[in-house]
Design a protein around this motif. Structure first.
Motif, PDB file in Angstrom:
ATOM      1  N   LEU A   7      10.125  -7.600   9.923  1.00 53.67           N
ATOM      2  CA  LEU A   7       9.102  -6.596   9.612  1.00 53.67           C
ATOM      3  C   LEU A   7       8.675  -6.749   8.166  1.00 53.67           C
ATOM      4  O   LEU A   7       9.525  -6.816   7.262  1.00 53.67           O
ATOM      5  CB  LEU A   7       9.650  -5.187   9.841  1.00 53.67           C
ATOM      6  N   ILE A   8       7.361  -6.814   7.934  1.00 51.29           N
ATOM      7  CA  ILE A   8       6.814  -7.011   6.598  1.00 51.29           C
ATOM      8  C   ILE A   8       5.689  -6.006   6.342  1.00 51.29           C
ATOM      9  O   ILE A   8       5.147  -5.405   7.272  1.00 51.29           O
ATOM     10  CB  ILE A   8       6.265  -8.445   6.411  1.00 51.29           C
ATOM     11  N   SER A  35       3.836  -6.370  11.130  1.00 49.06           N
ATOM     12  CA  SER A  35       3.424  -5.699   9.903  1.00 49.06           C
ATOM     13  C   SER A  35       2.779  -4.361  10.212  1.00 49.06           C
ATOM     14  O   SER A  35       2.117  -4.205  11.236  1.00 49.06           O
ATOM     15  CB  SER A  35       2.439  -6.563   9.110  1.00 49.06           C
ATOM     16  N   ASN A  36       2.973  -3.425   9.290  1.00 53.43           N
ATOM     17  CA  ASN A  36       2.279  -2.136   9.378  1.00 53.43           C
ATOM     18  C   ASN A  36       0.933  -2.186   8.667  1.00 53.43           C
ATOM     19  O   ASN A  36       0.210  -1.197   8.649  1.00 53.43           O
ATOM     20  CB  ASN A  36       3.131  -1.022   8.764  1.00 53.43           C
ATOM     21  N   ASP A  57      -0.819  -0.743  12.601  1.00 57.26           N
ATOM     22  CA  ASP A  57      -1.346  -0.144  11.374  1.00 57.26           C
ATOM     23  C   ASP A  57      -0.773   1.273  11.213  1.00 57.26           C
ATOM     24  O   ASP A  57      -0.951   2.122  12.087  1.00 57.26           O
ATOM     25  CB  ASP A  57      -2.869  -0.109  11.453  1.00 57.26           C
ATOM     26  N   SER A  58      -0.095   1.499  10.094  1.00 59.87           N
ATOM     27  CA  SER A  58       0.548   2.807   9.892  1.00 59.87           C
ATOM     28  C   SER A  58      -0.449   3.877   9.435  1.00 59.87           C
ATOM     29  O   SER A  58      -0.160   5.068   9.552  1.00 59.87           O
ATOM     30  CB  SER A  58       1.683   2.685   8.876  1.00 59.87           C
ATOM     31  N   ARG A  59      -1.623   3.469   8.955  1.00 59.63           N
ATOM     32  CA  ARG A  59      -2.553   4.454   8.371  1.00 59.63           C
ATOM     33  C   ARG A  59      -3.020   5.536   9.345  1.00 59.63           C
ATOM     34  O   ARG A  59      -3.069   6.708   8.967  1.00 59.63           O
ATOM     35  CB  ARG A  59      -3.743   3.738   7.734  1.00 59.63           C
ATOM     36  N   ALA A  87      11.822  -7.146   5.572  1.00 60.20           N
ATOM     37  CA  ALA A  87      11.546  -8.057   4.460  1.00 60.20           C
ATOM     38  C   ALA A  87      10.305  -7.551   3.727  1.00 60.20           C
ATOM     39  O   ALA A  87       9.196  -8.001   3.982  1.00 60.20           O
ATOM     40  CB  ALA A  87      11.354  -9.484   4.981  1.00 60.20           C
ATOM     41  N   GLY A  88      10.523  -6.565   2.854  1.00 64.45           N
ATOM     42  CA  GLY A  88       9.391  -5.953   2.169  1.00 64.45           C
ATOM     43  C   GLY A  88       8.610  -5.052   3.090  1.00 64.45           C
ATOM     44  O   GLY A  88       7.391  -4.931   2.965  1.00 64.45           O
ATOM     45  N   PHE A  89       9.297  -4.398   4.018  1.00 60.12           N
ATOM     46  CA  PHE A  89       8.650  -3.437   4.921  1.00 60.12           C
ATOM     47  C   PHE A  89       8.661  -2.083   4.226  1.00 60.12           C
ATOM     48  O   PHE A  89       9.721  -1.505   3.988  1.00 60.12           O
ATOM     49  CB  PHE A  89       9.400  -3.377   6.259  1.00 60.12           C
ATOM     50  N   MET A  90       7.472  -1.597   3.868  1.00 61.44           N
ATOM     51  CA  MET A  90       7.373  -0.447   2.956  1.00 61.44           C
ATOM     52  C   MET A  90       7.181   0.884   3.687  1.00 61.44           C
ATOM     53  O   MET A  90       6.416   1.735   3.250  1.00 61.44           O
ATOM     54  CB  MET A  90       6.246  -0.686   1.944  1.00 61.44           C
ATOM     55  N   ARG A  91       7.872   1.049   4.786  1.00 63.83           N
ATOM     56  CA  ARG A  91       7.881   2.335   5.490  1.00 63.83           C
ATOM     57  C   ARG A  91       9.327   2.783   5.630  1.00 63.83           C
ATOM     58  O   ARG A  91      10.194   1.964   5.956  1.00 63.83           O
ATOM     59  CB  ARG A  91       7.273   2.216   6.901  1.00 63.83           C
TER      60      ARG A  91
END
Length: 195
Positions: A7-8, A35-36, A57-59, A87-91
Motif C-alpha cells: 500500500l502506497i 494507492s489511496n 481514492d480516499s478523498r 510503504a508510505g501509506f498515509m492513512r
C-alpha cells in the motif's frame, strides 16, 4: 510462495525496493500495489515492473474511514495476500482493518521507534539534538507506530543536517532495511534485523 500486497500514497520508493528484492529464491512475490491517491507516482513504477495496481481514492470518503476501508478491502482481498506492506501509506487504518490482518501487516517508519511516532520525525530528532536517527520496520497493531519491532537501521546525525539531508540518508537505509525484514518475515522469522 507468499503473496505480498503493498500500500502506497506517493512516489513508492520503498515499494520499488521491496519489489526488486522479491526475486530468485525469495519466499515472497508482489501481487498488487494499491494507492489511496490516483496521482501517486508509485503506481506507474509498479506497472512498469509488471505488477498489478489498484486505486481507492480516499478523498470521497473524508470523515468515513469505515466506508473507505470497505472499498480498500475489495482489491486487497481479491489478491489473497499473505502479507501486507505499508510503504508510505498515509492513512491511519482502523482497528477493525488492522485486526483483520493481524500478524501479517508490516510498516516502515522514519524514526527509531518508540521515539517519534507519527509525523515530522526528522524535525523532532533534530530539535531534540539527537546524535542518531534512523528507521524502523514493525508489525502494525491498532496503536499507531507501536507494534513489535522487526528491524531498525541507525543513521548518525551530522552537524549542519537539515530535515531534508537527514531524511535522504534515512531513506537510503529504509531501502535496505525493509527488504531485509520482509525476506526474514516471509520465511516465518520474526527476529529483529539490525543494520
Amino acid at each position: 510462495m507468499k503473496r505480498v500486497v503493498i500500500l502506497i500514497s506517493g512516489g513508492g520508493s520503498n515499494m520499488v525496493a521491496l519489489c526488486r528484492s522479491m526475486t530468485g529464491d525469495h519466499p515472497a512475490r508482489p501481487v498488487l500495489v494499491v494507492s489511496n491517491d490516483p496521482d501517486a507516482g508509485g503506481l506507474a513504477k509498479a506497472r512498469e515492473m509488471g505488477i498489478a495496481t489498484a486505486v481507492v481514492d480516499s478523498r470521497p470518503f473524508r470523515g468515513d474511514r469505515a466506508a473507505f476501508e470497505a472499498e480498500l478491502l475489495k482489491p486487497i482481498e481479491a489478491a489473497q495476500p499473505d502479507i501486507l506492506c505499508l510503504a508510505g501509506f498515509m492513512r491511519i487504518l482502523t482497528p477493525d482493518f488492522v485486526n483483520r490482518f493481524s500478524g501479517r501487516m508490516l510498516n516502515i517508519h522514519p524514526s527509531l521507534l518508540p521515539k517519534y511516532p507519527g509525523l515530522h520525525t526528522h524535525a523532532r530528532a533534530l530539535d531534540a539534538g539527537d546524535a542518531e536517527a534512523g528507521c524502523t520496520v514493525h508489525e502494525v497493531t491498532p496503536v499507531l507506530d507501536d507494534g513489535p519491532i522487526l528491524g531498525q537501521a541507525r543513521v548518525p546525525v551530522r552537524a549542519g543536517d537539515t530535515e531534508e539531508t537527514l531524511a535522504a540518508r534515512v531513506l537510503e537505509q529504509e531501502h535496505r532495511l525493509y527488504p531485509a525484514v520482509l525476506r526474514r518475515f516471509a520465511d516465518g522469522d520474526r527476529r529483529p534485523v539490525a543494520l
